[in-house]
Design a protein around this motif. Structure first.
Motif: not given
Length: 122
Positions: A6-35
């Motif tokens: 993901r990219t975290r923004y403040t206003g329209d400015e990119p703030l940070a790049l985030l990469t997460n690794y999760l065990p495959r069967d831990l949780i079912d996530l979609g793009v909308d969930d993380l938005t």
């Protein structure tokens, strides 16, 4: 493992790049969930009780890809953070890597440009 980028923004400015690794069967996530919700909030909501984390913070020069995504020049200094979180049973629940650009102004941020959760290269 599932990788989420993901990219975290403040206003329209990119703030940070985030990469997460999760065990495959831990949780079912979609793009909308993380938005709409933070990752740790979603983990707690699915019954994952995060208990402890190991974290390291550093700095280095931005790679070409990071600079492009942060709208910066290659080689500018970025703040880095790596965190591994464990649940109340001692199982690794999340590993995160974050790169924050030098001109970021973290007044109020939002996540967007989440990539669909998918398998991570082993």
């Amino acid at each position: 493992m599932t990788r989420i980028r993901r990219t975290r923004y403040t206003g329209d400015e990119p703030l940070a790049l985030l990469t997460n690794y999760l065990p495959r069967d831990l949780i079912d996530l979609g793009v909308d969930d993380l938005t709409r919700h933070g990752l740790y909030e979603l983990l707690r909501g699915s019954g994952v009780n995060l208990r402890v984390a190991n974290q390291s913070i550093g700095a280095r020069a931005a790679t070409s890809a990071e600079a492009r995504r942060l709208d910066e020049r290659r080689g500018v200094p970025v703040l880095t953070m790596t965190r591994t979180a464990f649940d109340d049973k001692g199982a690794r629940s999340s590993t995160a890597a974050t790169s924050t650009g030098p001109t970021a102004t973290p007044t109020r941020s939002r996540s967007s440009n989440a990539e669909p959760a998918g398998p991570a290269a082993s």
